[in-house]
Design a protein around this motif. Sequence first.
Motif, PDB file in Angstrom:
ATOM      1  N   ASP A 289      24.072  29.083  99.469  1.00 11.90           N
ATOM      2  CA  ASP A 289      23.533  30.440  99.469  1.00 11.90           C
ATOM      3  C   ASP A 289      22.555  30.524 100.618  1.00 11.90           C
ATOM      4  O   ASP A 289      21.599  29.735 100.690  1.00 11.90           O
ATOM      5  CB  ASP A 289      22.809  30.760  98.156  1.00 11.90           C
ATOM      6  CG  ASP A 289      23.762  31.012  97.002  1.00 11.90           C
ATOM      7  OD1 ASP A 289      24.942  31.333  97.250  1.00 11.90           O
ATOM      8  OD2 ASP A 289      23.316  30.891  95.843  1.00 11.90           O
TER       9      ASP A 289
ATOM     10  N   HIS B 165      19.809  32.822 102.368  1.00  6.85           N
ATOM     11  CA  HIS B 165      18.903  33.919 102.024  1.00  6.85           C
ATOM     12  C   HIS B 165      18.199  34.409 103.288  1.00  6.85           C
ATOM     13  O   HIS B 165      17.545  33.624 103.979  1.00  6.85           O
ATOM     14  CB  HIS B 165      17.858  33.446 101.017  1.00  6.85           C
ATOM     15  CG  HIS B 165      18.455  32.946  99.735  1.00  6.85           C
ATOM     16  ND1 HIS B 165      18.614  33.740  98.642  1.00  6.85           N
ATOM     17  CD2 HIS B 165      18.960  31.728  99.400  1.00  6.85           C
ATOM     18  CE1 HIS B 165      19.169  33.052  97.667  1.00  6.85           C
ATOM     19  NE2 HIS B 165      19.390  31.814  98.101  1.00  6.85           N
TER      20      HIS B 165
ATOM     21  N   THR C 299      21.362  37.738  99.957  1.00  8.68           N
ATOM     22  CA  THR C 299      21.927  36.400  99.769  1.00  8.68           C
ATOM     23  C   THR C 299      23.401  36.436 100.134  1.00  8.68           C
ATOM     24  O   THR C 299      24.142  37.292  99.654  1.00  8.68           O
ATOM     25  CB  THR C 299      21.758  35.934  98.307  1.00  8.68           C
ATOM     26  OG1 THR C 299      20.380  35.942  97.980  1.00  8.68           O
ATOM     27  CG2 THR C 299      22.326  34.535  98.112  1.00  8.68           C
TER      28      THR C 299
ATOM     29  N   GLN D 245      26.759  34.035 100.096  1.00 15.11           N
ATOM     30  CA  GLN D 245      27.374  32.777  99.688  1.00 15.11           C
ATOM     31  C   GLN D 245      28.406  32.405 100.754  1.00 15.11           C
ATOM     32  O   GLN D 245      29.290  33.201 101.084  1.00 15.11           O
ATOM     33  CB  GLN D 245      28.043  32.900  98.321  1.00 15.11           C
ATOM     34  CG  GLN D 245      28.527  31.552  97.821  1.00 15.11           C
ATOM     35  CD  GLN D 245      29.074  31.629  96.421  1.00 15.11           C
ATOM     36  OE1 GLN D 245      30.172  32.127  96.223  1.00 15.11           O
ATOM     37  NE2 GLN D 245      28.301  31.128  95.476  1.00 15.11           N
TER      38      GLN D 245
ATOM     39  N   ASN E 202      24.712  24.972  96.488  1.00 13.89           N
ATOM     40  CA  ASN E 202      25.291  25.139  95.151  1.00 13.89           C
ATOM     41  C   ASN E 202      26.088  23.898  94.744  1.00 13.89           C
ATOM     42  O   ASN E 202      26.396  23.718  93.570  1.00 13.89           O
ATOM     43  CB  ASN E 202      26.193  26.372  95.127  1.00 13.89           C
ATOM     44  CG  ASN E 202      25.408  27.632  95.424  1.00 13.89           C
ATOM     45  OD1 ASN E 202      24.313  27.825  94.923  1.00 13.89           O
ATOM     46  ND2 ASN E 202      25.963  28.488  96.273  1.00 13.89           N
TER      47      ASN E 202
END
Length: 97
Positions: free
Chosen positions: A59, A61, A66, A68, A88
């Motif tokens: 992810d 930011h 955000t 992915q 993740n």
Amino acid sequence: MYTVKDTIRNQEFNKLKVEKLAKTNTLEILSISLEKDVIFPEHISPTDAQLIVLEGNIDFHIQGETFQITEQQDFSFPKEIAHWVKANENSKFLIIR
């Protein structure tokens, strides 16, 4: 004169690891490994940059959004904007700037 290296392949998943693969006057390539659930703390890039995920899922930011990014995807972002990254799963990615 020619070299083949296994830097990326051998880069372990142990929290956050950053390896400089190349640096010239106009280009820098960083290999980053990020262990699952570890955060690459907020920072800025001194130049516009391209991120390429080699394996895993992160992810990204930036400015309240955000993104992915998964294996074999790439993402570009501008210089001097604060951002941070969370893995993740065990992940490896390149930063080209």
